[in-house]
Design a protein around this motif. Structure first.
Motif, mmCIF file in Angstrom:
data_model
loop_
_atom_site.group_PDB
_atom_site.id
_atom_site.type_symbol
_atom_site.label_atom_id
_atom_site.label_comp_id
_atom_site.label_asym_id
_atom_site.label_seq_id
_atom_site.Cartn_x
_atom_site.Cartn_y
_atom_site.Cartn_z
ATOM 1 N N ILE A 195 0.843 -1.189 0.000
ATOM 2 C CA ILE A 195 0.000 0.000 0.000
ATOM 3 C C ILE A 195 0.876 1.236 0.000
ATOM 4 O O ILE A 195 1.820 1.343 0.788
ATOM 5 N N ASN A 196 0.553 2.170 -0.892
ATOM 6 C CA ASN A 196 1.215 3.467 -0.963
ATOM 7 C C ASN A 196 0.319 4.473 -0.256
ATOM 8 O O ASN A 196 -0.715 4.873 -0.786
ATOM 9 N N SER A 197 0.696 4.849 0.967
ATOM 10 C CA SER A 197 -0.103 5.780 1.761
ATOM 11 C C SER A 197 0.170 7.194 1.260
ATOM 12 O O SER A 197 1.203 7.789 1.574
ATOM 13 N N LEU A 198 -0.782 7.725 0.507
ATOM 14 C CA LEU A 198 -0.515 8.904 -0.311
ATOM 15 C C LEU A 198 -0.866 10.190 0.423
ATOM 16 O O LEU A 198 -1.833 10.878 0.130
ATOM 17 N N GLY A 199 -0.020 10.505 1.414
ATOM 18 C CA GLY A 199 -0.148 11.757 2.142
ATOM 19 C C GLY A 199 -0.841 11.603 3.480
ATOM 20 O O GLY A 199 -1.350 10.551 3.842
ATOM 21 N N MET A 200 -0.821 12.702 4.264
ATOM 22 C CA MET A 200 -1.392 12.776 5.622
ATOM 23 C C MET A 200 -0.672 11.831 6.581
ATOM 24 O O MET A 200 -1.272 11.276 7.497
ATOM 25 N N ASN A 201 0.637 11.663 6.391
ATOM 26 C CA ASN A 201 1.442 10.802 7.258
ATOM 27 C C ASN A 201 2.336 11.652 8.151
ATOM 28 O O ASN A 201 3.239 12.334 7.650
ATOM 29 N N PRO A 202 2.135 11.630 9.470
ATOM 30 C CA PRO A 202 3.013 12.362 10.389
ATOM 31 C C PRO A 202 4.355 11.653 10.560
ATOM 32 O O PRO A 202 4.602 10.619 9.933
ATOM 33 N N PRO A 203 5.243 12.186 11.412
ATOM 34 C CA PRO A 203 6.610 11.651 11.494
ATOM 35 C C PRO A 203 6.723 10.152 11.766
ATOM 36 O O PRO A 203 7.692 9.523 11.325
ATOM 37 N N LEU A 204 5.771 9.551 12.482
ATOM 38 C CA LEU A 204 5.852 8.117 12.747
ATOM 39 C C LEU A 204 5.915 7.306 11.455
ATOM 40 O O LEU A 204 6.466 6.195 11.439
ATOM 41 N N PHE A 205 5.388 7.850 10.367
ATOM 42 C CA PHE A 205 5.407 7.138 9.086
ATOM 43 C C PHE A 205 6.810 6.688 8.716
ATOM 44 O O PHE A 205 7.010 5.550 8.264
ATOM 45 N N TYR A 206 7.797 7.563 8.874
ATOM 46 C CA TYR A 206 9.149 7.232 8.427
ATOM 47 C C TYR A 206 9.707 6.028 9.180
ATOM 48 O O TYR A 206 10.371 5.173 8.591
ATOM 49 N N THR A 207 9.411 5.957 10.468
ATOM 50 C CA THR A 207 9.871 4.812 11.265
ATOM 51 C C THR A 207 9.172 3.534 10.830
ATOM 52 O O THR A 207 9.814 2.491 10.630
ATOM 53 N N LEU A 208 7.853 3.601 10.674
ATOM 54 C CA LEU A 208 7.101 2.401 10.301
ATOM 55 C C LEU A 208 7.469 1.933 8.901
ATOM 56 O O LEU A 208 7.531 0.728 8.642
ATOM 57 N N ARG A 209 7.693 2.857 8.006
ATOM 58 C CA ARG A 209 8.093 2.488 6.635
ATOM 59 C C ARG A 209 9.381 1.676 6.657
ATOM 60 O O ARG A 209 9.517 0.686 5.941
#
Length: 462
Positions: free
Chosen positions: A131-145
């Protein structure tokens, strides 16, 4: 059309044999990857299904594919009989969202590791492996990615970080209970460039722009700002996707160099100039047909809403809403439902026109952005809607697998072929004959391991 099979398994068997013999003077070798043979299923090769076939997995990769009986089964391999079944690659969702929704509620507070892990697992249960989460991702996104990709418990998480929107514009932070850190809102070209540089340094797969004024109701991201963002993203080797609604905005971002139109054009028919620009520039088009349909279809209560495949995807709180007669009456009578119906009709016809013209079509649903855009089920409904727009079942499946892998730059996913990651969905019947057969999920394999059977139902609401 028969699949294009490979017969590399003979060489594979020889390598496994010699590795097993070892040498007296050599270090003890690591245990070879496990060997699994999937026997007897039809295989979708991106164009059609053919078979029955033999598919050999070694570790997390596909090592050989061939007609049944043409390949020697390696000694010691686990053999799984899938006679009568159909194998398709895992679905690749080029436009979805995570961490925005819980039940019927929206908010930044739902962007947690626990919630996102649960949502990625739900996607996987429905055969979505990326899944490509296309925006509205806060900083936690980078860690989870970084941490979650490559796991076998859920779909891989890609995404666009927070994305760029106009100050006080889309997405509406207050209306979606979003905090400011979920969307970057540059006011100048240089601020846009700095925002893109920041996202690129932290790790994104794409840059997202919101270029839509909601028919003049909200500020629109200015051309000066989005042109700078597109240019800066390209300097960092990143593709840019634009949220649009109207043809005018779609024309403008294509002319500015955008790589992906992330929603269908829904205000009027596309014209020849737009079609030619899309083709000349190689721009991808993701129609997200289910997005507007979800604003009224559940109030209509079609028969498939009573099927286990649908009910297993729906949160109990959302199911209670769908079952509420007053909610259904009010929704069907609303002005929003009437507008959504018109948008779906225009979107379907524009997809038909663009596909027939040879524009590149990607796969997305915007699932997870709002409660009614239901992760897992939305993807299978989108496939059905794509066939209503004139794509054959095989063409819709190709858009959702091989083509969306290309859109996202995934070179080892999206196909059932030697050297590809063994992300596979086992279906009870052939979806090339009826696209609704994607809903008959028998099992899901993730990186060479069977991780799911059919989607498990949620508890019924009280």
């Amino acid at each position: 059309m028969a699949p294009r099979f490979s017969t590399r398994v003979g060489a594979l068997a020889v390598l496994v044999f010699h590795a097993a013999q070892g040498c007296a003077h050599a270090p003890t070798p690591a245990a070879p990857p496990s060997l699994v043979v999937l026997e007897g299923a039809r295989v979708f090769d991106g164009e059609a299904t053919g078979g029955p076939a033999t598919v050999v997995l070694e570790g997390e990769l596909i090592r050989a594919v061939g007609p049944r009986g043409s390949l020697q089964v390696p000694a010691g391999a686990q053999v799984v009989d899938y006679s009568g079944k159909t194998l398709i690659p895992g679905l690749i969702l080029a436009h979805g969202h995570v961490g925005n929704v819980s039940g019927t509620e929206l908010g930044r507070r739902f962007y947690t590791r626990e919630n996102i892990t649960r949502q990625l697992s739900r996607y996987l249960g429905y055969g979505v492996t990326v899944i490509n989460s296309l925006g509205m991702n806060p900083p936690l996104f980078y860690t989870l990615r970084r941490e979650l990709n490559g796991n076998t418990t859920g779909a891989d998480l890609m995404g666009a970080g927070p994305g760029l929107g106009a100050p006080m514009g889309l997405p509406p932070a207050r209306g979606m209970n979003l905090e400011d850190d979920q969307v970057m809102r540059p006011e100048t070209a240089e601020a846009a460039r700095e925002a893109v540089r920041d996202m690129a340094s932290k790790g994104v797969d794409m840059v997202k722009l919101w270029v839509d004024s909601m028919n003049g109701a909200m500020p629109r991201l200015s051309p000066e700002v989005y042109r700078a963002a597109i240019d800066e993203a390209h300097r960092h080797g990143l593709r840019v996707a634009a949220h649009i609604h109207d043809l005018e905005d779609a024309r403008a971002v294509v002319e500015a160099g955008v790589d992906v139109i992330a929603h269908g054009v829904r205000d009027q028919p596309v014209d020849d100039a737009f079609i030619q620009a899309m083709k000349t520039r190689g721009v991808w088009y993701i129609p997200t047909l289910n997005l507007d349909e979800a604003n009224y279809i559940y109030a209509e209560h079609p028969a498939w809403m009573d099927e286990p495949f649908f009910r297993a995807a729906v949160d109990p709180a959302l199911q209670r809403r769908f079952d509420d007669p007053q909610w259904r009456r009010e929704t069907l009578a609303s002005e929003g439902a009437a507008k959504a119906r018109k948008a779906v009709a225009v979107n379907l016809e524009n997809l038909r026109t663009l596909h027939q013209a040879g524009v590149k079509i990607g796969f997305g649903t915007d699932s997870g952005a709002m409660p009614q855009r239901i992760p897992g089920f939305a993807e299978h409904r989108e496939l059905e809607l794509m066939t209503q727009a004139g794509l054959t079942p095989a063409q819709a499946l190709r858009a959702a697998t091989r083509d969306s892998a290309e859109l996202l730059g995934l070179k080892s996913q999206g196909s059932i072929a030697p050297g590809m990651v063994a992300d596979l969905v086992v279906l009870d019947a052939d979806p090339a004959q009826d696209i609704r057969n994607t809903r008959g999920i028998h099992a899901v394999w993730r990186r060479g391991v069977q991780v799911r059977g059919a989607p498990s139902p949620r508890p019924a609401p009280p």
